[in-house]
Motif scaffolding. Structure first.
Motif, PDB file in Angstrom:
ATOM      1  N   PHE A   2     -14.349  30.530 -25.939  1.00  0.00           N
ATOM      2  CA  PHE A   2     -13.452  31.774 -26.000  1.00  0.00           C
ATOM      3  C   PHE A   2     -14.059  32.765 -26.631  1.00  0.00           C
ATOM      4  O   PHE A   2     -13.897  34.006 -26.288  1.00  0.00           O
ATOM      5  N   LEU A   5     -16.673  34.528 -24.749  1.00  0.00           N
ATOM      6  CA  LEU A   5     -16.102  35.215 -23.631  1.00  0.00           C
ATOM      7  C   LEU A   5     -15.525  36.721 -24.319  1.00  0.00           C
ATOM      8  O   LEU A   5     -15.979  37.713 -23.801  1.00  0.00           O
ATOM      9  N   PRO A  98      -8.114  37.465 -33.792  1.00  0.00           N
ATOM     10  CA  PRO A  98      -7.818  36.197 -34.156  1.00  0.00           C
ATOM     11  C   PRO A  98      -9.105  35.399 -34.297  1.00  0.00           C
ATOM     12  O   PRO A  98      -9.987  35.735 -33.738  1.00  0.00           O
ATOM     13  N   GLY A 100      -9.758  31.488 -34.582  1.00  0.00           N
ATOM     14  CA  GLY A 100      -9.108  30.227 -34.769  1.00  0.00           C
ATOM     15  C   GLY A 100      -7.572  29.976 -34.909  1.00  0.00           C
ATOM     16  O   GLY A 100      -7.049  30.788 -34.344  1.00  0.00           O
ATOM     17  N   PRO A 101      -7.147  29.563 -36.044  1.00  0.00           N
ATOM     18  CA  PRO A 101      -5.731  29.599 -36.122  1.00  0.00           C
ATOM     19  C   PRO A 101      -5.424  30.673 -36.980  1.00  0.00           C
ATOM     20  O   PRO A 101      -4.281  30.882 -37.570  1.00  0.00           O
TER      21      PRO A 101
ATOM     22  N   PHE B   6      -4.903  39.595 -18.086  1.00  0.00           N
ATOM     23  CA  PHE B   6      -5.995  39.167 -18.849  1.00  0.00           C
ATOM     24  C   PHE B   6      -5.864  38.605 -20.242  1.00  0.00           C
ATOM     25  O   PHE B   6      -6.108  37.731 -20.726  1.00  0.00           O
ATOM     26  N   LEU B  10      -6.039  35.387 -22.282  1.00  0.00           N
ATOM     27  CA  LEU B  10      -6.758  35.215 -23.497  1.00  0.00           C
ATOM     28  C   LEU B  10      -5.794  34.377 -24.587  1.00  0.00           C
ATOM     29  O   LEU B  10      -6.415  33.548 -25.050  1.00  0.00           O
ATOM     30  N   LEU B  13      -4.974  30.954 -23.924  1.00  0.00           N
ATOM     31  CA  LEU B  13      -6.211  30.103 -24.139  1.00  0.00           C
ATOM     32  C   LEU B  13      -6.206  30.052 -25.774  1.00  0.00           C
ATOM     33  O   LEU B  13      -6.635  28.782 -26.344  1.00  0.00           O
ATOM     34  N   ALA B  14      -6.268  31.208 -26.307  1.00  0.00           N
ATOM     35  CA  ALA B  14      -6.433  31.095 -28.023  1.00  0.00           C
ATOM     36  C   ALA B  14      -5.546  30.258 -28.541  1.00  0.00           C
ATOM     37  O   ALA B  14      -5.969  29.349 -29.410  1.00  0.00           O
ATOM     38  N   SER B  18      -6.493  26.471 -30.498  1.00  0.00           N
ATOM     39  CA  SER B  18      -6.140  26.304 -31.973  1.00  0.00           C
ATOM     40  C   SER B  18      -4.850  25.638 -32.404  1.00  0.00           C
ATOM     41  O   SER B  18      -3.835  26.083 -31.909  1.00  0.00           O
ATOM     42  N   PRO B  19      -4.946  24.565 -32.877  1.00  0.00           N
ATOM     43  CA  PRO B  19      -3.749  23.745 -33.394  1.00  0.00           C
ATOM     44  C   PRO B  19      -2.571  24.710 -34.135  1.00  0.00           C
ATOM     45  O   PRO B  19      -3.479  25.776 -34.871  1.00  0.00           O
TER      46      PRO B  19
END
Lengths: 701, 202
Positions: A2, A5, A98, A100-101, B6, B10, B13-14, B18-19
């Motif tokens: 990601f 990308l 962003p 990760g979390p 798009f 994304l 996806l993100a 990510s939990p």
């Protein structure tokens, strides 16, 4: 993956935007800092605006006033002259980064922060220096120290244009009254905005509090509009609203052209007026207005060519009534009203259901289906035959329309109401656009109330006639003229049928059109057959069978009117020959990037108002010449058939139906375009001319 | 429109990558219990420390803000002084495998030894489970847990969020203040601040 990308996307963006003129060597720092003074000739005590420009290594970012879950705010120390006073940093519109979390707020590629410096003892050549500590991160974070300077009262050139450009990237400060409250674990921000139409793309709205901990940073904001209020909700952060200090908020949104814009409201406190109360008050204002517009629109519908004949017949039946039959007349009036309201409830119900199901529909959606147009064409044709005296409705199986309207019974009146609604649908009265647009953005029960107000408006003139003997006595005395008048009324009906066939021709194939015409022929034949009453039983049977076959053919024509795929979206583009081009979102976006003014006209074959406007104000020589002279790009969208791109465009401007006319003025010297102007739904050449000659005029709502 | 689509894709996806963070622990409420393995392979359970004040320090050896406090000797000094008061000091590393600051048992022990650090234990949380349970956002993000297991402080280590190691000595330290207040049976004056530093490398 990601991450990569995004990185490659970022790189691509840089190459495309030509930013690559700043190249970052591997051993260099990740940010290049430069100061941009607005002026360099400074007297004692004068204030200079200075841009702190950061060019950031591709893929890396620096931070906003509230950096989000991690990160750090830039620190700038000024020196070089005595007692320099620096105002707080003015921050350009941030974006979400962003990781990760976690979620950070900041900048990529390039950003220019602004600061005002007041220099008490400026009057000689001296170097003003900024010592800057900043944090720059991609996956990892690196604190960097920078020193940058500029010379005042020496030979350094100021760069006012660069500072001006940086100013355009700041959120616009608005003095809007704003409150924050906490409901159900959400931070609820209520902003009393005076330009609610700016926020038509509610999904694009992002909330950035300058104080930390008010929102859960990685969550998405949801926004809604409530007549003059923008209400934004986002999951609350780790900090209690009660111990959060006053905060400034930045609200980012996409404007109608898709540009990223932002407004800033200052000094928002947590001790809010309860949100519910504030919004209730506002709601009633907009609601009452919409109801009034709908009512007015309904009354105007009575004068439309398609409704008028039906209504006239109904009114004429009252002429024959004696005053002592008043009670009966009243009951009829009520039944008629109920018929209209029932029909409106059904149409509105279907519309709301489709909308709830996510379909792109607006008012007039019924007419996007050729079968309904065909049905209406047959209906008008049949009514015309009846009015002109070709037949009377006295067949048992004809169970709708005029036969029932001619009965004095209540069922008759009820069905006249239904009929009036059906024939009224193609004629969107001018007042209805705004009301319908409002209706469709509201909760279902409010939408329904507005539709019912429209229906009640439609019913009102007849209802008034039945209830007021005084009004009824204004009607002319009965006589032979009534039959003549009735026959005359057949012609508006036939005219309506002609128009509907023309609409149909925009939707279906040539064969389909032939079948529609044959269908009308068959209706006439069938009616003629049914009028024959042979003396012998066998003869009657033959006639019935033939009539049955004829009407069977009429029904079968509905199967031939499948939407012609070739005629859906691209139709207009193929036929373009005039001074306009077919509307597509891509084309509009393309033209918006250029400098020329743009005029967008959304129309549909079944929209009479649209056609009238075109004839009166658009397709005339003076307007054509004006367009040519001013280099206006004229885009026309055809909503005759379903077209989600056009429906989206209408929604951006708070409308649910055509017509809509939007004018985007030419790019100004500052490089920005003025706010687009929405023209009224009834055009005159003067209105068009004024709009084009004065594109910065107030938005007309 | 295509662009929005798009971006939307994304975002999805993100989100799926990510939990979602668990609800952040609240001050005054029980701190989430956890069991972890320290750099010596020993199991460490938070609830075993009932009766003791516990400090959690989120660590990433390569983060400049962590370096600020180690290079200046500030963190080592705190670890020594606080553990001497009977405080249990747990350094926690939530850097995922392959991310900045990720350590194995050996490299963690070497790090602790090289830095002359003295935490009660150095916990390896490469899956980020403890980090997410505490909603740890930055390194160094600090938590102070009272003797009865309730969370008493969370946020920054001190009130100067610069990256300069010189500032560590002069800043007001929130962790020391919180521990001292708890030890004296008083309320923690500042129980929540904005943690500063690098993002935790989940």
């Amino acid at each position: 993956m990601f991450r990569r990308l995004i990185l490659s996307f970022g790189l691509l963006g840089l190459i495309l935007t030509g930013f690559s003129n700043t190249s970052f060597a591997a051993d260099e720092q990740n940010v290049a800092v430069r100061l941009l003074p607005e002026k360099t000739s400074v007297k004692d005590g004068e204030t200079v605006t200075v841009g702190i420009q950061q060019k950031i290594r591709p893929g890396w970012h620096t931070y906003w006033a509230n950096p989000g879950d991690s990160g750090a705010i830039i620190r700038v120390k000024w020196s070089g002259a005595k007692n320099i006073e620096a105002t707080p940093i003015q921050w350009p519109i941030p974006k979400k980064l962003p990781m990760g979390p976690l979620m950070n707020f900041g900048y990529e590629d390039e950003v220019t922060l602004l600061q005002n410096l007041t220099i008490p003892q400026a009057g000689r050549e001296q170097t003003i220096t900024a010592d800057i500590e900043l944090l720059v991160c991609d996956e990892i974070c690196i604190p960097e120290n920078h020193q940058a300077s500029f010379i005042i009262n020496g030979n350094e050139e100021p760069v006012p244009a660069a500072v001006e450009l940086a100013r355009t990237k700041l959120p616009i400060d608005m003095g809007w009254q704003t409150t924050m409250a906490e409901t159900d674990g959400n931070l609820v921000v209520t902003i009393a905005t005076d330009t609610p139409n700016a926020f038509n793309k509610l999904k694009s709205i992002e909330l950035y509090p300058e104080e930390w901990g008010l929102i859960a940073n990685p969550e998405k904001a949801s926004a809604e509009k409530d007549e003059g209020h923008l209400i934004i909700k986002q999951k609350r952060g780790e900090r209690d609203l009660s111990d959060a200090p006053i905060s400034n908020l930045v609200v980012v949104y996409e404007d109608a052209q898709g540009a990223r814009k932002a407004v800033r409201v200052s000094g928002v406190t947590g001790d809010a007026i309860p949100v519910e109360k504030a919004s209730m008050v506002q709601e009633t204002g907009g609601f009452v207005k919409a109801i009034l517009f709908a009512l007015l629109g309904g009354i105007v519908l009575n004068l439309m060519p398609c409704v008028f004949p039906v209504l006239s017949m109904k009114a004429l039946s009252l002429v024959k009534l004696k005053d002592k039959e008043l009670a009966k007349a009243r009951m009829n009036g009520i039944a008629y009203t109920v018929g209209i309201l029932a029909c409106f409830t059904v149409i509105a119900g279907i519309l709301l259901l489709l909308k709830a199901g996510g379909a792109q529909v607006g008012w007039g959606f019924q007419l996007q289906h050729p079968a309904i147009i065909l049905f209406l064409a047959y209906l008008f044709f049949t009514l015309g035959l009846n009015l002109i005296g070709f037949f009377d409705f006295n067949f048992r199986f004809v169970n709708a329309g005029q036969s029932l309207t001619q009965k004095t019974g209540m069922t008759g009146s009820f069905f006249t109401g239904v009929l009036a609604t059906l024939v009224a649908t193609p004629c969107t009265a001018p007042f209805m656009g705004v009301a319908m647009g409002y209706a469709l953005t509201q909760p279902a029960y409010i939408s329904l109330l507005i539709f019912l107000a429209l229906g009640f408006g439609l019913a009102l003139p007849y209802l008034a006639l039945t209830f007021s003997p005084a009004l009824r006595h204004v009607l002319p005395k009965p006589g032979a003229w009534m039959e003549t008048f009735k026959q005359f009324l057949a012609f508006p009906m036939f005219a309506s049928a002609c128009w509907l066939l023309w609409v149909l021709s925009q939707q279906i194939s040539h064969m389909g059109q032939l079948f529609a015409l044959l269908g009308m022929l068959a209706i006439a034949l069938g009616v003629w057959l049914l009028r024959k009453q042979p003396a012998r039983k066998e003869g009657r049977l033959i006639v019935l069978v033939l009539a049955f076959l004829t009407f069977g053919f009429v029904f079968s024509t509905f199967l031939t009117v499948q939407q012609d795929e070739a005629k859906t979206v691209d139709q207009i583009a193929l036929e373009a020959e005039d001074n306009w081009e077919g509307f597509t979102r891509a084309k509009l976006d393309d033209y918006l990037k250029g400098n020329d003014p743009i005029f967008v006209n959304m129309t549909a074959a079944w929209c009479i108002t649209c056609k009238v406007n075109e004839k009166v104000a658009l397709a005339i020589d003076s307007t054509r010449n004006l367009f040519e002279q001013k280099n206006v790009r004229y885009l026309k969208g055809d909503w005759t058939n379903q077209n989600p791109e056009i429906t989206n465009f209408l929604e951006e401007y708070g409308r649910s139906g055509v017509p809509i006319y939007v004018y985007y003025g030419p790019r100004m010297e500052s490089g920005a375009r003025p706010e687009p102007v929405v023209l009224p739904q009834i055009l005159t050449p003067g209105i068009v001319e004024d709009t084009i000659n004065n594109p910065t005029g107030e938005q007309d709502q | 429109m295509i662009k929005n689509f798009f971006l939307g894709a994304l975002a999805v996806l993100a989100l799926s990558a990510s939990p979602v963070l668990a609800a952040a622990p609240e001050i005054g409420k029980p701190a989430p219990d956890f069991t972890a393995t320290d750099s010596n392979g020993k199991e460490v359970k938070l609830s075993d420390f009932k009766g003791k004040i516990v400090v959690l320090e989120w660590n990433n050896p390569e983060c400049p803000y962590v370096k600020k406090h180690y290079d200046s000797g500030n963190m080592q000094k705190l670890q020594a002084s606080e553990t001497a008061k009977g405080v249990e000091w747990l350094s926690i590393n939530s850097s995922a495998d392959g991310k900045q600051g990720h350590l194995t048992n050996e490299t963690a022990n070497k790090y602790v030894a090289d830095e002359k650090a003295s935490p009660s234990a150095y916990l390896l949380d490469a899956k980020g489970e403890i980090g997410k349970a505490y909603d740890a956002k930055t390194t160094p993000h600090m938590f102070v847990i009272d003797k009865d297991g309730t969370l008493a402080y969370e946020g920054a280590i001190d009130d100067n969020d610069s990256a300069n190691k010189e500032d560590a000595a002069t800043a007001k330290n929130y962790v020391v203040a919180a521990v001292d207040a708890l030890a004296a049976g008083k309320a923690v004056a500042t129980s929540k601040t904005k943690a500063y530093g690098c993002g935790v490398k989940y």
